[in-house]
Design an enzyme around this catalytic site. Structure first.
Site, PDB file in Angstrom:
ATOM      1  N   HIS A 224      -1.634  11.024  -6.009  1.00 48.26           N
ATOM      2  CA  HIS A 224      -0.358  10.549  -5.483  1.00 48.26           C
ATOM      3  C   HIS A 224      -0.509   9.150  -4.879  1.00 48.26           C
ATOM      4  O   HIS A 224       0.311   8.255  -5.133  1.00 48.26           O
ATOM      5  CB  HIS A 224       0.173  11.518  -4.430  1.00 48.26           C
ATOM      6  CG  HIS A 224       1.389  11.030  -3.725  1.00 48.26           C
ATOM      7  ND1 HIS A 224       2.673  11.215  -4.211  1.00 48.26           N
ATOM      8  CD2 HIS A 224       1.528  10.341  -2.554  1.00 48.26           C
ATOM      9  CE1 HIS A 224       3.545  10.652  -3.383  1.00 48.26           C
ATOM     10  NE2 HIS A 224       2.870  10.130  -2.371  1.00 48.26           N
ATOM     11  N   GLU A 225      -1.549   8.954  -4.082  1.00 44.49           N
ATOM     12  CA  GLU A 225      -1.752   7.646  -3.444  1.00 44.49           C
ATOM     13  C   GLU A 225      -2.024   6.560  -4.491  1.00 44.49           C
ATOM     14  O   GLU A 225      -1.536   5.436  -4.374  1.00 44.49           O
ATOM     15  CB  GLU A 225      -2.911   7.725  -2.442  1.00 44.49           C
ATOM     16  CG  GLU A 225      -2.619   8.588  -1.225  1.00 44.49           C
ATOM     17  CD  GLU A 225      -1.425   8.094  -0.416  1.00 44.49           C
ATOM     18  OE1 GLU A 225      -1.221   6.872  -0.314  1.00 44.49           O
ATOM     19  OE2 GLU A 225      -0.670   8.942   0.096  1.00 44.49           O
TER      20      GLU A 225
ATOM     21  N   HIS B  26       1.135   5.214  -6.002  1.00 43.23           N
ATOM     22  CA  HIS B  26       1.781   4.114  -5.267  1.00 43.23           C
ATOM     23  C   HIS B  26       1.196   2.761  -5.664  1.00 43.23           C
ATOM     24  O   HIS B  26       1.918   1.762  -5.747  1.00 43.23           O
ATOM     25  CB  HIS B  26       1.609   4.313  -3.759  1.00 43.23           C
ATOM     26  CG  HIS B  26       2.543   5.319  -3.158  1.00 43.23           C
ATOM     27  ND1 HIS B  26       3.919   5.221  -3.280  1.00 43.23           N
ATOM     28  CD2 HIS B  26       2.313   6.430  -2.414  1.00 43.23           C
ATOM     29  CE1 HIS B  26       4.489   6.234  -2.642  1.00 43.23           C
ATOM     30  NE2 HIS B  26       3.540   6.984  -2.120  1.00 43.23           N
TER      31      HIS B  26
ATOM     32  N   GLU C 282       8.491   7.693  -3.509  1.00 39.42           N
ATOM     33  CA  GLU C 282       7.628   8.864  -3.440  1.00 39.42           C
ATOM     34  C   GLU C 282       7.701   9.673  -4.740  1.00 39.42           C
ATOM     35  O   GLU C 282       6.684  10.163  -5.247  1.00 39.42           O
ATOM     36  CB  GLU C 282       8.004   9.743  -2.242  1.00 39.42           C
ATOM     37  CG  GLU C 282       7.724   9.122  -0.877  1.00 39.42           C
ATOM     38  CD  GLU C 282       6.239   8.957  -0.573  1.00 39.42           C
ATOM     39  OE1 GLU C 282       5.388   9.256  -1.448  1.00 39.42           O
ATOM     40  OE2 GLU C 282       5.910   8.520   0.532  1.00 39.42           O
TER      41      GLU C 282
END
Length: 218
Positions: free
Chosen positions: A87-88, A91, A146
């Site tokens: 997930h990070e 970004h 997100e």
């Protein structure tokens, strides 16, 4: 180029001012094992380190530096931890981290500090570097960003042979933690509890549709 230099300087400052365990440390060895083969994200070279601190957190920087806090590792199994890392990295791949860092550089006192360097990076004080470092750690993103990071992180995990269910399982675990020190990362990732539930359902359906089997809890 100036912003890239500031990112590197900020990451270097954080690495120097946080306890980074050595190569023989169990946290370091576990992270190295889990991220083996994860070399780049959309052309951005990745590097991973552990911060041995009590906060429950993780973040990724525009230059591909991914930092995982030991307290987050304590509460996540391997699949869940990879889900958070994916997930990070999402970004970073969607350039959300870059936009957030640029905004930090162009606002408030930091704007004056950057302008005073005449376009040459590296003239920031320890305090200013600390502020920039904090902005990388605590950057908040919109619900749209997100969701984009969820999807991009999912695809990154799949591309690199990891089970995307880990992201769902990590979100479920975080959403069940309503209080205490663990709120730091939860508040950063989830702006509202109903939205958290919707993200979990959406990613679960995607993993099911793609034929991935949910791993047993470790």
């Amino acid at each position: 180029a100036q912003m890239a230099a500031y990112v590197k300087e900020s990451v270097d400052w954080m690495d120097k001012n946080n306890p980074v365990p050595g190569d023989d440390n169990p946290y370091t060895q576990r992270l190295k094992r889990l991220t083996e083969g994860l070399k780049d994200a959309d052309g951005i070279p990745l590097n991973f380190k552990v911060y041995d601190v009590i906060d429950v957190n993780a973040f990724a920087c525009p230059d591909g530096s991914v930092r995982v806090f030991s307290s987050l590792m304590d509460i996540m199994d391997d699949d869940e931890l990879l889900g958070i890392i994916g997930h990070e990295i999402g970004h970073v791949m969607k350039r959300h981290s870059k936009k957030a860092f640029k905004t930090e550089l162009l606002t408030g006192a930091m704007k004056d500090a950057v302008a005073s360097t005449g376009g040459v990076a590296g003239a920031l004080t320890e305090s200013q570097l600390g502020d920039l470092g904090s902005s990388l750690v605590s950057a908040k993103f919109s619900q749209k960003q997100e969701k984009e990071a969820d999807d991009c992180g999912y695809e990154f995990l799949v591309k690199n042979g990891r089970n995307p269910w880990g992201m769902v399982m990590a979100f479920e675990k975080l959403s069940s933690m309503e209080s205490g020190d663990k709120r730091s990362y939860i508040d950063k990732m989830f702006s509202s509890h109903p939205e958290t539930k919707a993200r979990i359902e959406r990613m679960s359906k995607r993993a099911e549709k793609d034929g991935y089997k949910r791993p047993a809890a470790q």
